[in-house]
Design a protein around this motif. Sequence first.
Motif, PDB file in Angstrom:
ATOM      1  N   ARG A   1     -20.642  -0.273  -2.977  1.00  0.00           N
ATOM      2  CA  ARG A   1     -21.995   0.225  -3.244  1.00  0.00           C
ATOM      3  C   ARG A   1     -22.388   0.079  -4.707  1.00  0.00           C
ATOM      4  N   ILE A   2     -21.412  -0.035  -5.589  1.00  0.00           N
ATOM      5  CA  ILE A   2     -21.717  -0.012  -7.014  1.00  0.00           C
ATOM      6  C   ILE A   2     -21.389  -1.370  -7.629  1.00  0.00           C
ATOM      7  N   PRO A   3     -22.042  -1.681  -8.759  1.00  0.00           N
ATOM      8  CA  PRO A   3     -21.778  -2.989  -9.396  1.00  0.00           C
ATOM      9  C   PRO A   3     -20.339  -3.122  -9.890  1.00  0.00           C
ATOM     10  N   ARG A   4     -19.823  -2.072 -10.551  1.00  0.00           N
ATOM     11  CA  ARG A   4     -18.432  -2.114 -11.023  1.00  0.00           C
ATOM     12  C   ARG A   4     -17.555  -1.664  -9.852  1.00  0.00           C
ATOM     13  N   HIS A   5     -17.209  -2.635  -9.024  1.00  0.00           N
ATOM     14  CA  HIS A   5     -16.639  -2.365  -7.707  1.00  0.00           C
ATOM     15  C   HIS A   5     -15.230  -1.797  -7.751  1.00  0.00           C
ATOM     16  N   LYS A   6     -14.410  -2.136  -8.742  1.00  0.00           N
ATOM     17  CA  LYS A   6     -13.023  -1.676  -8.776  1.00  0.00           C
ATOM     18  C   LYS A   6     -12.966  -0.229  -9.238  1.00  0.00           C
ATOM     19  N   VAL A   7     -12.485   0.632  -8.340  1.00  0.00           N
ATOM     20  CA  VAL A   7     -12.421   2.056  -8.667  1.00  0.00           C
ATOM     21  C   VAL A   7     -10.984   2.553  -8.792  1.00  0.00           C
ATOM     22  N   MET A   8     -10.007   1.819  -8.292  1.00  0.00           N
ATOM     23  CA  MET A   8      -8.602   2.240  -8.431  1.00  0.00           C
ATOM     24  C   MET A   8      -7.682   1.050  -8.184  1.00  0.00           C
ATOM     25  N   GLU A   9      -6.533   1.105  -8.826  1.00  0.00           N
ATOM     26  CA  GLU A   9      -5.502   0.086  -8.651  1.00  0.00           C
ATOM     27  C   GLU A   9      -4.188   0.766  -8.300  1.00  0.00           C
ATOM     28  N   LEU A  10      -3.520   0.272  -7.273  1.00  0.00           N
ATOM     29  CA  LEU A  10      -2.242   0.815  -6.820  1.00  0.00           C
ATOM     30  C   LEU A  10      -1.149  -0.196  -7.126  1.00  0.00           C
ATOM     31  N   LEU A  11      -0.173   0.230  -7.900  1.00  0.00           N
ATOM     32  CA  LEU A  11       0.934  -0.639  -8.294  1.00  0.00           C
ATOM     33  C   LEU A  11       2.228  -0.042  -7.743  1.00  0.00           C
ATOM     34  N   GLY A  12       2.768  -0.664  -6.695  1.00  0.00           N
ATOM     35  CA  GLY A  12       3.999  -0.170  -6.101  1.00  0.00           C
ATOM     36  C   GLY A  12       4.828  -1.250  -5.455  1.00  0.00           C
ATOM     37  N   HIS A  13       4.341  -2.495  -5.499  1.00  0.00           N
ATOM     38  CA  HIS A  13       5.056  -3.614  -4.894  1.00  0.00           C
ATOM     39  C   HIS A  13       5.381  -4.651  -5.972  1.00  0.00           C
ATOM     40  N   THR A  14       6.534  -5.264  -5.821  1.00  0.00           N
ATOM     41  CA  THR A  14       6.918  -6.362  -6.700  1.00  0.00           C
ATOM     42  C   THR A  14       6.719  -7.715  -6.042  1.00  0.00           C
ATOM     43  N   GLY A  15       6.405  -7.729  -4.739  1.00  0.00           N
ATOM     44  CA  GLY A  15       6.112  -8.963  -4.019  1.00  0.00           C
ATOM     45  C   GLY A  15       4.704  -8.929  -3.462  1.00  0.00           C
ATOM     46  N   GLU A  16       4.332  -9.994  -2.783  1.00  0.00           N
ATOM     47  CA  GLU A  16       2.989 -10.108  -2.230  1.00  0.00           C
ATOM     48  C   GLU A  16       2.748  -9.031  -1.183  1.00  0.00           C
ATOM     49  N   VAL A  17       1.581  -8.415  -1.249  1.00  0.00           N
ATOM     50  CA  VAL A  17       1.180  -7.414  -0.261  1.00  0.00           C
ATOM     51  C   VAL A  17       0.585  -8.162   0.928  1.00  0.00           C
TER      52      VAL A  17
ATOM     53  N   GLY B   1      -8.802   8.521   6.634  1.00  0.00           N
ATOM     54  CA  GLY B   1      -8.928   8.113   5.245  1.00  0.00           C
ATOM     55  C   GLY B   1      -8.064   8.876   4.272  1.00  0.00           C
ATOM     56  N   GLU B   2      -7.135   9.686   4.744  1.00  0.00           N
ATOM     57  CA  GLU B   2      -6.284  10.443   3.828  1.00  0.00           C
ATOM     58  C   GLU B   2      -5.092   9.642   3.326  1.00  0.00           C
ATOM     59  N   LEU B   3      -4.598   8.711   4.125  1.00  0.00           N
ATOM     60  CA  LEU B   3      -3.416   7.943   3.743  1.00  0.00           C
ATOM     61  C   LEU B   3      -3.679   6.463   3.940  1.00  0.00           C
ATOM     62  N   LEU B   4      -3.017   5.669   3.112  1.00  0.00           N
ATOM     63  CA  LEU B   4      -3.070   4.215   3.183  1.00  0.00           C
ATOM     64  C   LEU B   4      -1.635   3.693   3.205  1.00  0.00           C
ATOM     65  N   ALA B   5      -1.336   2.852   4.193  1.00  0.00           N
ATOM     66  CA  ALA B   5       0.006   2.269   4.316  1.00  0.00           C
ATOM     67  C   ALA B   5      -0.032   0.807   3.899  1.00  0.00           C
ATOM     68  N   SER B   6       1.006   0.363   3.184  1.00  0.00           N
ATOM     69  CA  SER B   6       1.076  -1.023   2.719  1.00  0.00           C
ATOM     70  C   SER B   6       2.499  -1.527   2.879  1.00  0.00           C
ATOM     71  N   GLY B   7       2.598  -2.802   3.201  1.00  0.00           N
ATOM     72  CA  GLY B   7       3.897  -3.471   3.289  1.00  0.00           C
ATOM     73  C   GLY B   7       3.848  -4.767   2.504  1.00  0.00           C
ATOM     74  N   GLY B   8       4.973  -5.138   1.917  1.00  0.00           N
ATOM     75  CA  GLY B   8       4.990  -6.308   1.045  1.00  0.00           C
ATOM     76  C   GLY B   8       6.162  -7.223   1.307  1.00  0.00           C
ATOM     77  N   ASN B   9       6.115  -8.346   0.594  1.00  0.00           N
ATOM     78  CA  ASN B   9       7.192  -9.324   0.680  1.00  0.00           C
ATOM     79  C   ASN B   9       8.445  -8.864  -0.055  1.00  0.00           C
ATOM     80  N   ASP B  10       8.393  -7.720  -0.704  1.00  0.00           N
ATOM     81  CA  ASP B  10       9.565  -7.144  -1.352  1.00  0.00           C
ATOM     82  C   ASP B  10      10.325  -6.203  -0.424  1.00  0.00           C
ATOM     83  N   ASN B  11       9.982  -6.218   0.884  1.00  0.00           N
ATOM     84  CA  ASN B  11      10.665  -5.435   1.928  1.00  0.00           C
ATOM     85  C   ASN B  11      10.428  -3.938   1.794  1.00  0.00           C
ATOM     86  N   VAL B  12       9.347  -3.552   1.133  1.00  0.00           N
ATOM     87  CA  VAL B  12       9.066  -2.147   0.850  1.00  0.00           C
ATOM     88  C   VAL B  12       7.833  -1.716   1.628  1.00  0.00           C
ATOM     89  N   VAL B  13       7.877  -0.473   2.136  1.00  0.00           N
ATOM     90  CA  VAL B  13       6.729   0.169   2.777  1.00  0.00           C
ATOM     91  C   VAL B  13       6.311   1.340   1.900  1.00  0.00           C
TER      92      VAL B  13
END
Length: 577
Positions: free
Chosen positions: A361-377, A386-398
């Motif tokens: 909705r806003i011009p400056r679209h990036k509102v947060m960055e999550l850094l927890g993976h060392t491989g491709e997400v 909308g309370e939780l977000l799950a992510s898995g990566g090529n670093d074998n981490v959930v």
Amino acid sequence: MNHPKTPRQRARSEAKTPLTPSVITGLNNVSLAPSPTKPTSRPFKGRAPTAPGDLTNPFLATRPKSRPSSPVKRIASAGIPSSDSFRSQTTGGVIRKGGVESRLEVVTHDYVPPPKHEVKRSKSTPAVNRVGADKRDRFITNRESTDIAAVAATLDQLSLNPQPPSPTHAARLAAATGVPVNRRILGYHEAPPAASSSDTTLAQQREFAKPLYAQRPGALSTSTGATTNKTRKIATQPERVLDAPGMVDDFYLNLLSWSCQNAVAVALESSTYIWKADTGSVAQLGECPEGTYVSSVDFSNDGAFLGVGVGNGDVELWDVESGQKLRTMSGHQGQIATLSWHQHILSSGCGDGSIWHHDVRIPRHKVMELLGHTGEVCGLKWRSDGELLASGGNDNVVNIWDGRLGDVGEGARGTAKWVKRNHTAAVKAVAWCPWQPSLLATGGGTNDATINVWNSTTGARIHTLRTPSQITSIQWAVQQKEILTTHGYPTNSVMIHAYPSMERVAEIRDAHDSRVLFSCISPAGDVVCTGAGDENLKFWRIWDVASETTKKKKPPTTRETTGGRVNSTKEGILRIR
């Protein structure tokens, strides 16, 4: 001590002869040889032994002489040399004495034994240093020097039973079968040639991948057809097949999405298409910039907008109804392999391991960055609330993130609520349970091939199931307690598992000609669409969600009431472009 012998009859004079100086001198010149004495059993104690012939010892008595010594002994003892005539006699071996000649065998030279002839041995040298030596190994057979024909002829002559009990019967059998009596029926030969196939590369890939799953639990002896248990029957053939030329065969991408408005979005190379299940129409939504490709698609919660991830790191926003691109959100440094919507927040997973929240909705679209993976997400999914977000990566981490954004800015950073490292391969398959929001199901890649079910409230792992092949996607049934998974080599199957027993309810093996990479569920929750590298989209009716009242009061369908179309997912093959 030896006692002296008793002398023979001799007159003992009572008068003592004095020792004159001449007598003393004569006695001193006489050398007394030591007399042999017998060894005593024990030495003399209390006094040191004396030397033999010691005249000063008062306890040593001289042995009396019974008779005078012989002239010869006296001469020898006195040290007088012998005459020349005596020496010549002894040398010649003849001794004359008193007119009597005595011949003796005289040894003029010492005996020298002949030398022994010993075999001289040279120093041993290793076999590797010998020139022209035999380099064969005595424990390993050298097949190069073995005459195979001679060995075969010898084997032909061998017979385990040279005299059978019934020679006539054995001869009749040999004549009937055409096999000699003394010849082996089974022999060692080269392996038969591989079966011919039109796609040699695919055949080689399957052959190389077979050992990876040969010993895994749940592996099936055959990979054709379908298997179901007694309580569950599913169709073994898809209801509809769509031709999708140009679909990228990439495990890490997510190129399929089904909206709540019953429209399917599929990315083919650099283009995005929308297929509407109600009408069967196909529309091209747009193309990405030249030189790049579409790497992920995902519909918004209301189905009005489509997020498109591009290989160069851009995220595009499209209006589905008008077919126009609303904006392009840049900033990522790698391809966008996965997207997930929650209301007005579009989250994107990048190849550098970062996750961004974009407020569309806003011009400056990036509102947060999550850094927890060392491989491709490659796996990303919002929970429905909308309370939780799950992510898995090529670093074998959930990772499970807290999705309550609150008042955030462009530089805000987030930390994971739970970090799970139980998988041993890339985690692309991620899905939240629709009827129990605290459950999260994840699936691992080739080296893992395991389904894990997590409790997002406590962080505990509730269930674990090993499957025969890599898990490319995972889906929860909407109205039943079941889990659907799609798999890659070598099964290329679609599996349904019961929950919470995790028992395999049904399986469609070889659902595609190549590994099944993508899947999505219809809004009604009864049909599953799968995509693969064989450039086909297949629609499978897995669940029946119609209630009993609907079945009883179901009105007859005609072409007039449905606009000339009986069922939008009937059998048939359509082409998207």
